[in-house]
Design a protein around this motif. Structure first.
Motif, PDB file in Angstrom:
ATOM      1  N   PHE A  79      31.462  52.227  78.443  1.00 23.15           N
ATOM      2  CA  PHE A  79      30.932  51.341  79.475  1.00 23.15           C
ATOM      3  C   PHE A  79      29.867  50.439  78.860  1.00 23.15           C
ATOM      4  N   ARG A  80      29.690  49.253  79.414  1.00 20.44           N
ATOM      5  CA  ARG A  80      28.679  48.336  78.911  1.00 20.44           C
ATOM      6  C   ARG A  80      27.277  48.916  79.023  1.00 20.44           C
ATOM      7  N   ASP A  81      27.021  49.648  80.109  1.00 19.56           N
ATOM      8  CA  ASP A  81      25.682  50.206  80.307  1.00 19.56           C
ATOM      9  C   ASP A  81      25.534  51.616  79.748  1.00 19.56           C
ATOM     10  N   GLY A  82      26.572  52.123  79.081  1.00 16.11           N
ATOM     11  CA  GLY A  82      26.482  53.425  78.429  1.00 16.11           C
ATOM     12  C   GLY A  82      26.513  54.619  79.357  1.00 16.11           C
ATOM     13  N   LYS A 110      23.435  41.762  73.102  1.00 15.44           N
ATOM     14  CA  LYS A 110      22.669  40.829  73.924  1.00 15.44           C
ATOM     15  C   LYS A 110      22.198  41.499  75.217  1.00 15.44           C
ATOM     16  N   ILE A 111      21.048  41.060  75.700  1.00 11.69           N
ATOM     17  CA  ILE A 111      20.560  41.497  77.011  1.00 11.69           C
ATOM     18  C   ILE A 111      21.291  40.680  78.079  1.00 11.69           C
ATOM     19  N   TYR A 112      21.838  41.362  79.071  1.00 11.21           N
ATOM     20  CA  TYR A 112      22.593  40.679  80.123  1.00 11.21           C
ATOM     21  C   TYR A 112      21.922  40.786  81.493  1.00 11.21           C
ATOM     22  N   ALA A 113      20.951  41.701  81.620  1.00  9.47           N
ATOM     23  CA  ALA A 113      20.285  41.895  82.910  1.00  9.47           C
ATOM     24  C   ALA A 113      18.933  42.542  82.682  1.00  9.47           C
ATOM     25  N   GLY A 150       2.804  57.652  85.914  1.00  9.82           N
ATOM     26  CA  GLY A 150       2.613  56.625  86.935  1.00  9.82           C
ATOM     27  C   GLY A 150       2.659  55.193  86.454  1.00  9.82           C
ATOM     28  N   MET A 151       2.948  54.959  85.168  1.00 10.02           N
ATOM     29  CA  MET A 151       2.982  53.593  84.661  1.00 10.02           C
ATOM     30  C   MET A 151       4.221  52.857  85.177  1.00 10.02           C
ATOM     31  N   SER A 152       4.054  51.575  85.496  1.00  7.55           N
ATOM     32  CA  SER A 152       5.204  50.765  85.893  1.00  7.55           C
ATOM     33  C   SER A 152       6.043  50.440  84.663  1.00  7.55           C
ATOM     34  N   VAL A 153       7.321  50.148  84.861  1.00  5.55           N
ATOM     35  CA  VAL A 153       8.210  49.877  83.729  1.00  5.55           C
ATOM     36  C   VAL A 153       9.190  48.761  84.072  1.00  5.55           C
ATOM     37  N   PHE A 154       9.729  48.191  83.010  1.00  5.96           N
ATOM     38  CA  PHE A 154      10.837  47.245  83.104  1.00  5.96           C
ATOM     39  C   PHE A 154      11.968  47.736  82.219  1.00  5.96           C
ATOM     40  N   SER A 155      13.178  47.350  82.558  1.00  2.15           N
ATOM     41  CA  SER A 155      14.352  47.687  81.764  1.00  2.15           C
ATOM     42  C   SER A 155      15.098  46.403  81.419  1.00  2.15           C
ATOM     43  N   LEU A 156      15.104  46.044  80.131  1.00  2.50           N
ATOM     44  CA  LEU A 156      15.856  44.880  79.654  1.00  2.50           C
ATOM     45  C   LEU A 156      17.162  45.402  79.085  1.00  2.50           C
ATOM     46  N   ARG A 157      18.243  45.185  79.816  1.00  2.61           N
ATOM     47  CA  ARG A 157      19.491  45.917  79.587  1.00  2.61           C
ATOM     48  C   ARG A 157      20.420  45.216  78.600  1.00  2.61           C
ATOM     49  N   GLN A 158      20.633  45.889  77.483  1.00  2.00           N
ATOM     50  CA  GLN A 158      21.494  45.355  76.428  1.00  2.00           C
ATOM     51  C   GLN A 158      22.949  45.733  76.667  1.00  2.00           C
ATOM     52  N   ASP A 159      23.833  44.903  76.162  1.00  3.40           N
ATOM     53  CA  ASP A 159      25.268  45.198  76.216  1.00  3.40           C
ATOM     54  C   ASP A 159      25.565  46.302  75.207  1.00  3.40           C
ATOM     55  N   GLY A 160      25.869  47.486  75.713  1.00  3.48           N
ATOM     56  CA  GLY A 160      26.124  48.629  74.851  1.00  3.48           C
ATOM     57  C   GLY A 160      27.588  48.997  74.748  1.00  3.48           C
ATOM     58  N   THR A 161      28.470  48.030  74.953  1.00  2.00           N
ATOM     59  CA  THR A 161      29.906  48.303  74.918  1.00  2.00           C
ATOM     60  C   THR A 161      30.310  49.000  73.623  1.00  2.00           C
ATOM     61  N   ASP A 162      29.747  48.556  72.499  1.00  2.00           N
ATOM     62  CA  ASP A 162      30.111  49.117  71.197  1.00  2.00           C
ATOM     63  C   ASP A 162      29.042  50.054  70.631  1.00  2.00           C
ATOM     64  N   VAL A 172      24.930  44.269  62.843  1.00  2.00           N
ATOM     65  CA  VAL A 172      23.976  43.547  63.687  1.00  2.00           C
ATOM     66  C   VAL A 172      24.145  42.038  63.523  1.00  2.00           C
ATOM     67  N   LYS A 173      24.235  41.337  64.662  1.00  2.00           N
ATOM     68  CA  LYS A 173      24.333  39.878  64.649  1.00  2.00           C
ATOM     69  C   LYS A 173      22.945  39.272  64.853  1.00  2.00           C
ATOM     70  N   PRO A 174      22.491  38.442  63.908  1.00  2.00           N
ATOM     71  CA  PRO A 174      21.146  37.863  64.027  1.00  2.00           C
ATOM     72  C   PRO A 174      20.921  37.105  65.335  1.00  2.00           C
ATOM     73  N   GLU A 175      21.959  36.408  65.819  1.00  4.48           N
ATOM     74  CA  GLU A 175      21.789  35.629  67.047  1.00  4.48           C
ATOM     75  C   GLU A 175      21.583  36.532  68.268  1.00  4.48           C
ATOM     76  N   ASN A 176      22.152  37.731  68.241  1.00  2.02           N
ATOM     77  CA  ASN A 176      21.921  38.668  69.338  1.00  2.02           C
ATOM     78  C   ASN A 176      20.490  39.198  69.320  1.00  2.02           C
ATOM     79  N   LEU A 177      19.995  39.492  68.123  1.00  2.27           N
ATOM     80  CA  LEU A 177      18.605  39.930  68.017  1.00  2.27           C
ATOM     81  C   LEU A 177      17.660  38.844  68.522  1.00  2.27           C
ATOM     82  N   ALA A 178      17.937  37.584  68.157  1.00  2.00           N
ATOM     83  CA  ALA A 178      17.077  36.479  68.572  1.00  2.00           C
ATOM     84  C   ALA A 178      17.040  36.354  70.096  1.00  2.00           C
ATOM     85  N   GLN A 179      18.194  36.544  70.746  1.00  2.00           N
ATOM     86  CA  GLN A 179      18.226  36.480  72.207  1.00  2.00           C
ATOM     87  C   GLN A 179      17.392  37.601  72.808  1.00  2.00           C
TER      88      GLN A 179
END
Length: 466
Positions: free
Chosen positions: A168-171, A363-366, A411-423, A438-445
């Motif tokens: 799955f993309r989200d693992g 890449k992060i998609y969401a 109690g700390m607030s958090v964020f989740s930057l969700r990467q495409d984990g298909t592979d 690793v693709k450099p352009e994906n890291l840059a995004q």
């Protein structure tokens, strides 16, 4: 020169300098927050910095399993790299834990057909006797089937668990499958088994087994535990389909080691106003020992270091400090994360929010948040500036990255930057986890997304909270 000409020259000169001064005033006018963040985002998107950091880590250090000499080398690398990037403060905090040493490992099907199979011992597995174990194999399709089987269903036998992990993309296929790795040895021992060998917890079809942590339970016999490659698991399943008795030879010499003290490595880009308040980003510095830890989690280390560097180089720094934490020994039980939370629990109110990068290099998609309702205005700003990166806001029900779990529970607030984990689980915990994946352009995004998140969170008009 007549009087009229002289007056004209004076008038022209004064007007010229007035225009120049006005132009200079326009160019020096501070940018708006949106302009600053958009500019830094675009700079990150065109930067090769994260890949360069990752190349350095995987080349100069490589595999860095907790408690090994490479672990110490990784800590040294982390301190030096943060300093060379211009972080304002760099320090380490000790993390002490038990260690485990991988030695030789071998397995073969000895009947009804002869095949050497590729295995890897699971983390903290006890060894087999020196001469190994040769025994009949009993097949269970899942750990649930094993736990529900009769008490002596595996007495004197090697348990084989064959459940496949779904992609799955989200693992989300990982959770159900990894139970066999985590608890397989305990459940097998309860049924009288002498060892357990599972299908690797991964989605690839390569003949490369996946390692990872397993656990024993007090009062239950400890049996050796290993994972076999997915093609070898398929082979074994086909042999069982022929309704023949299967025997296997298993030899594992890995064993527990001494206590060891590693370090959480921490670097800060100081805020312009509320310097004690911080936004925490980072990844775990350790890896397993089979590959070079490029996607797990060298990528997260590189992404967050690069994002903080780009923000730190800005002429208009955010109000609060950006703290990058390179956590020690995540792989063997969030050990560095727990030590960090214990050490900083009394400073919780100054940890305003955080996000961890620990799901590879896709890449992060969401992204999602877990913040108080009155903080959603800043989340809306993030969504607007991340949209050009192809990232959509999901909801306000984010969970923490692994190393932020202890701080989140405080109690700390958090964020989740969700990467495409298909592979991602093609490589996870295998010898195939190397830089070439690793693709450099994906890291840059990814860096661009973390720049947007970290800057806006650190510059929020009010403290972000749960």
């Amino acid at each position: 020169m007549n009087k009229t000409s002289f007056l004209f020259i004076i008038f022209f000169t004064l007007n010229f300098f007035a225009v120049v001064a006005e132009g200079a005033s326009e160019t020096s006018k501070p940018q708006s927050e949106t302009e600053v963040v958009a500019s830094l985002r675009d700079k990150a998107l065109n930067s090769h910095l994260a890949f360069d950091i990752l190349e350095s880590l995987t080349t100069e250090v490589g595999a860095r399993m907790a408690g090994t000499p490479q672990d110490a080398l990784a800590v040294k690398w982390g301190v030096e790299k943060l300093k060379s990037l211009g972080f304002d403060k760099v320090w380490t905090e000790p993390v002490t834990f038990d260690t485990w040493i991988r030695k030789e490992e071998y397995a073969a099907i000895v009947s009804p057909y002869q095949h050497e199979i590729k295995i890897t011992a699971l983390g903290f597995s006890v060894p087999t006797p020196e001469q190994g174990i040769e025994a009949e194999v009993v097949h269970f399709k899942s750990i649930e089937d094993l736990s529900q089987s009769p008490k002596d269903s595996a007495k004197g036998k090697i348990v084989f668990i064959s459940r496949k992990m779904e992609r799955f993309r989200d693992g989300k296929g990982y959770g159900p499958a990894v139970k066999a790795r985590s608890n397989g040895a305990v459940e097998a021992a309860k049924k009288g088994a002498v060892a357990v060998v599972i299908r690797s917890i991964g989605t690839d079809s390569h003949r490369l087994p996946h390692t990872g942590m397993m656990r024993y339970k007090e009062g239950v016999n400890k049996v050796p535990a290993a994972a076999m490659s997915n093609p070898d698991a398929d082979l074994l399943t086909r042999i069982f389909a022929r309704k023949k008795t299967v025997k296997m030879k298993l030899q594992i010499n890995s064993h527990a080691g001494p206590k060891y003290t590693s370090q959480n490595v921490i670097g800060e880009m100081t805020g312009s106003e509320f310097t004690n308040e911080k936004v925490v980003i980072g990844g775990h510095l350790d890896s397993w020992d089979l590959g070079t830890g490029a996607v797990d989690d060298g990528a997260g280390v590189a992404i967050t270091m690069a994002a903080a560097k780009i923000i730190g180089d800005s002429k208009q720094r955010p109000k609060r400090t950006i703290r990058v934490v390179l956590w020690a020994n995540e792989e063997q039980g969030l050990v560095g994360a727990k030590a960090y939370a214990k050490r900083h629990k009394d400073d919780l109110e100054n940890h305003i929010t955080g996000a961890e990068s620990d799901f590879g290099a896709g890449k992060i998609y969401a992204f999602a948040s877990r913040v108080a309702e009155d903080n959603l205005a800043v989340v809306k700003k993030m969504a607007k500036l991340m949209k050009p990166l192809g990232i959509e806001y999901v909801d306000n029900e984010a969970g923490p990255g692994p190393d932020l779990i202890p701080m989140y529970e405080l109690g700390m607030s958090v964020f989740s930057l969700r990467q495409d984990g298909t592979d991602y689980f093609d490589l996870h915990h295998t010898a195939d986890d190397t830089l070439d994946k690793v693709k450099p352009e994906n890291l840059a995004q990814n860096v661009a997304a973390y720049v947007v998140f970290a800057y806006l969170a650190a510059n929020s008009e009010q403290k972000i909270s749960r």
